[in-house]
Structure formats: structure tokens, C-alpha cells
Scaffold this active site. Structure first.
Site, mmCIF file in Angstrom:
data_model
loop_
_atom_site.group_PDB
_atom_site.id
_atom_site.type_symbol
_atom_site.label_atom_id
_atom_site.label_comp_id
_atom_site.label_asym_id
_atom_site.label_seq_id
_atom_site.Cartn_x
_atom_site.Cartn_y
_atom_site.Cartn_z
ATOM 1 C CG ASP A 178 4.514 1.172 0.150
ATOM 2 O OD1 ASP A 178 4.503 1.371 1.382
ATOM 3 O OD2 ASP A 178 5.564 0.985 -0.489
ATOM 4 C CG MET A 185 5.233 4.534 2.756
ATOM 5 S SD MET A 185 4.804 3.677 4.289
ATOM 6 C CE MET A 185 4.897 5.024 5.482
ATOM 7 C CG HIS A 186 10.148 5.669 4.292
ATOM 8 N ND1 HIS A 186 9.496 6.079 5.430
ATOM 9 C CD2 HIS A 186 10.035 4.318 4.248
ATOM 10 C CE1 HIS A 186 9.002 5.007 6.048
ATOM 11 N NE2 HIS A 186 9.316 3.932 5.347
#
Length: 490
Positions: free
Chosen positions: A240, A83-84
Site C-alpha cells: 500500500d 502489507m504484512h
């Protein structure tokens, strides 16, 4: 042959492709490594998106060789990914710079500036502005790389970039989008106010879908490459951790898991949006509709033991076994596991780890025990702030490499005062969760019927005889961070 479903999990160290049949049984899997992230400066972490794509193709090509007939029967694909990450694309979908990853801490100043510019930020996003999130990274690019910022046409998360190449569609699911700091998490929609703080608007964002919904279709060239036929749908997928929850069946309120991986996660599903920004709790959309989840996130879980392994020359399993062999209860040594900063509950990218209470009697086994306890106390911190948000945790399963340590699981069960269930050996990670989402998208199946919990190998109960001693040790642990905060202030 009956239909099959493919899950693709994009990690920073590699990509995993996994096949399941109509009953959800795993048929086969393949992995391909990716070029490791680079750290151009202290606290930075970047990776070339082309490396994920190369690894994705390699993993599926390998699966095509080992399970050609089964892969040819794929009707639905699900995606999971770290992520991110800020993947910046120009007008022709060209990558403008290396992706700034989830564990990059360069944008702490931009986080403060964003919150000052928009006092309602936490209320809208349901989360504190943290350097790990996507939006502060873009604020950093806007300030420090204005020529790159001016060229941005789209900002995609890692798995959305892979989806774009597989389908031609720029789409993101709710769980991953919630980690950008641009989503109104309660409303499950992009926030114009949050976007404006970083100089962007909706045109820069991918289209939003639920994780179980169809986001697009596999391009004909890949249908042909892997011997498939007909229409192959691609699900919205999941970030995830939400994908791991789908893989382990934690989608109902109160169900969760404790993940002992490189980072550590205490994850619980919610029926409502329940933020607790004061405790640096992550409050995100889940990958299934009308469901949210919360996480306490520890940046260095097994990474802490791996660090000790590197400086002692002993492998992590040997250290863990040595700690277990001499274990009688809390030791004198205390370890703060903030090797790369911390999220929950301190939200301090500049925090650093510490050993306290070392003496002439301290040896490698005692240091290893202190590391296991320090990470355990970090999970206890997360549980505390989740409870402060009104969250009920009914059941926790343990996943990740660290769950192989019997002592670690005993410490966690005792400190959380909860039974910890350990699944039978198997794969319950993001790739399985992604495949299950692919099945739901292709068939319209109810996620609750697809995302069952696995068989349980054993249940670790709290050691009540040690509860009082560990409560005292946890109190000492909690007192240490504010005592030394000034020395490690970001």
C-alpha cells in the site's frame, strides 16, 4: 475506445477499484466495504480473506455498471494492498485460518527468538524482526497452532491472495515481499536462511516479480463477467505505501510523502538499499525496478485524534479546529501517541500512550493540540533516524485525511524544518498507483513517464519563529519515553 487500466486497492476496511485512461487521467472509481477486522484477544487483529474477495468483486461490479464501456477496455490491472498480513493456504488453496493482520502484536516473543536463532537476520532482511511483519506471525502459528502450521502449502500477502483468485497465479511483488522478513531486500530475492528460521522454504512462497512486470493474466471467466476482451495482464503491483508513492509520483531518490492516515508514514525513495535497524527504520524494495524506499512508521496518527474524539464526544474536525483557534505555540501538555504500540523508532508493541503535563487549565482544545504535536514529534523521530541512515529528503507531499488540518501541516513543516506540499484535491492513493503499475505492465512504459507528481495546491513553510520553542518541546518529548519505558515494557 482507447485502452484503460484498472487499479485495485485492498484495504482492511474495504476495496477500491479505479480506472485511468492512457494518459493517466482518472475516469471513475468505486468502493465496497469489507467486514471489519476482529480482535479475539488484546493486541490481536484478524480478518477473513473471503471478505476482501467479496469486496473486490463488489467494487469492480459497481464500476462495471457505472462505467461499462471504459471497464470493458481494460488492458492492464494493478494491485495494491495492506502489507504484512499472513494468509495461510492449504494444498488446495483453502484458507486455513483468519489472516493475521499488520497491526497484530501477538508475536513479540517470536521476534526475539528469531533474532537469537539467526544473528544475521537484520543484515539479511534490512529490518528488525517486528510483530507487524509476516514471518514472526508464522513463527507464532508454528508454536501455538502446530496443526495449522503442518498444513501450510503457501503463505500469501493479502493482495497476492486476490491475485491468486483473479489469475490462478501465486505471485508477489518486491515491495510487498520486503515486508515479510523473508526477503533478502538488497538482493531482491527470497532468503533461504530467513525462511528456515520459521520452518519454511521457497516452495511455501509465491513467485517474485517487479511491480511493473506482468504477473499473470485475468481468468477468462472474469474477462467475460466485466465485458472485457482479449488478454488482460495483471501487474506485480505494490504494497500500500509503495503504491501510494507511485500514485503521488514519489519514485525518484529523495522524493517522499508524509501520510496522515490511521497510521502515519514518513516515506522516501532511495537509489540504494539503506537500512538503519538501530532506528527501527523500514528499508524495503520499491515497486519500480532498481529502487528502494525507507519508511518511518507510526501506528496511531489520525487514530490518536479519533481516540480523543471518542472519549470527549467531539468529532475530530471540531477538536482540530479548536486547537487551531487557540494556538500560540507549544503547550504545557505532551502526548505520547503509542496507543497500539510503536514501530519507529522504539519497536515496542507493548508501548502505550500517555498524557504528561495536565493541569486544571487543560481543556479539550489543549489536549487536541497535544495530540497533534505528539504525532508530529513521532514524525520528527522518523526523520531523525532516516537521516542517521544517510537518507536525503528533498521533497515531501502530504496525503491522508489528517492533511486537511492546516495546523497539523504547519506543525509538521516546522518540526521537520521542511516545506510540505499539499496536492490539489484528488485521489493519489494506492488504487491510482496500482492502476499506473497496470499501465506499465501492459504497455512497457517507463515508470518515470507514467508516475508524475500531481499539481500542488499550496506549500506550507516552516514557522521559523517557533523553531526554537519546538526544538525544546521535542527534547522534552524524547526524554519521556525512556523515563516511563519500564512501566510500559512489553
Amino acid at each position: 475506445m482507447s485502452a484503460t487500466y484498472l487499479g485495485i486497492d485492498i484495504g482492511t476496511s474495504g476495496v477500491k477499484a479505479l480506472l485511468i485512461d492512457e494518459t493517466g487521467k482518472i475516469i471513475g472509481d468505486a468502493t465496497a466495504p469489507a467486514v471489519e477486522p476482529v480482535r479475539p484477544h488484546p493486541g490481536w487483529s484478524e480478518q477473513n480473506p473471503a471478505d476482501w474477495w467479496t469486496a473486490t468483486l463488489a467494487a469492480i461490479d459497481t464500476l462495471s455498471k457505472s462505467h461499462a464501456t471504459q471497464l470493458a477496455a481494460v488492458r492492464g490491472i494493478g494491485l495494491s494492498g495492506h502489507m504484512h498480513g499472513a494468509t495461510l493456504l492449504g494444498k488446495d488453496n483453502d484458507v486455513l485460518r483468519p489472516c493475521i493482520l499488520w497491526n497484530d502484536g501477538r508475536s513479540a516473543a517470536e521476534c526475539r527468538e528469531m533474532e537469537a536463532a539467526l544473528p544475521s537476520l537484520r543484515q539479511l532482511a534490512g529490518n528488525i524482526a517486528m510483530p507487524g511483519f509476516t514471518a514472526p506471525k508464522i513463527a507464532w502459528v508454528r508454536k501455538h497452532e502446530p496443526e495449522i502450521f503442518a498444513k501450510i502449502a503457501k503463505v500469501l500477502l493479502p493482495k497476492a491472495y486476490i491475485r491468486l483468485l483473479l489469475s490462478g497465479e501465486a505471485v508477489e511483488d518486491m515491495s510487498d515481499a520486503a515486508g515479510t522478513l523473508w526477503l533478502d531486500v538488497g538482493k531482491r530475492d527470497w532468503s533461504d536462511e530467513l525462511l528456515a528460521v520459521t520452518g519454511l522454504n521457497r516452495s511455501h512462497m509465491p513467485r517474485l516479480v517487479e511491480g511493473t512486470a506482468v504477473s499473470g493474466h485475468l481468468k477468462p471467466e472474469f474477462v467475460a463477467r466485466w465485458g472485457m476482451s482479449g488478454t488482460v495482464v495483471i501487474a506485480g503491483g505494490a504494497g500500500d505505501n509503495a503504491a501510494a508513492a507511485c500514485g503521488i509520483g514519489a519514485i525518484r531518490p529523495g522524493e517522499g510523502f508524509v501520510s496522515l492516515g490511521t497510521s502515519g508514514v514518513l516515506f522516501v525513495s532511495n537509489d540504494k538499499f539503506r537500512p538503519n535497524t538501530n532506528g527501527a527504520v523500514h528499508a524495503f524494495c520499491h515497486a519500480v525496478p532498481d529502487t528502494w524506499h525507507q519508511m518511518g512508521v507510526i501506528l496511531s496518527a489520525t487514530d490518536s485524534l479519533n481516540w480523543l474524539s471518542k472519549i470527549t464526544g467531539q468529532d475530530a474536525a471540531t477538536l482540530s479546529n479548536a486547537a487551531e483557534a487557540q494556538f500560540t505555540g507549544p503547550g504545557e501538555e505532551i502526548f505520547l501517541p503509542y496507543l497500539s504500540g510503536e514501530r519507529t523508532p522504539h519497536n515496542n508493541a507493548g508501548a502505550r500512550g500517555s498524557f504528561i503535563g495536565l493541569s486544571h487549565s487543560t481543556d479539550q482544545a489543549k489536549m487536541a493540540q497535544a495530540v497533534l504535536e505528539g504525532v508530529t514529534f513521532a514524525f520528527r523521530d522518523s526523520q531523525r533516524v532516516l537521516h542517521d541512515a544517510g537518507t536525503r529528503i528533498d521533497r515531501l507531499l502530504a496525503v491522508g485525511g489528517g492533511s486537511k488540518s492546516k495546523l497539523w501541516l504547519k506543525l509538521i513543516a516546522t518540526n521537520l524544518d521542511m516545506e510540505i506540499a499539499l496536492p490539489e484535491d484528488g485521489d493519489f492513493g494506492g488504487a491510482l498507483g496500482a492502476a499506473r503499475l497496470g499501465l506499465c505492465a501492459a504497455t512497457g512504459a517507463d515508470p518515470k513517464s507514467v508516475m508524475a507528481m500531481p499539481a500542488i495546491k499550496t506549500v506550507i513553510a516552516p514557522d521559523k519563529a517557533l523553531s526554537a520553542a519546538y526544538s525544546d518541546q521535542y527534547a522534552r518529548y524524547r526524554a519521556l519515553y525512556p523515563a516511563i519505558e519500564e512501566a510500559i515494557r512489553d
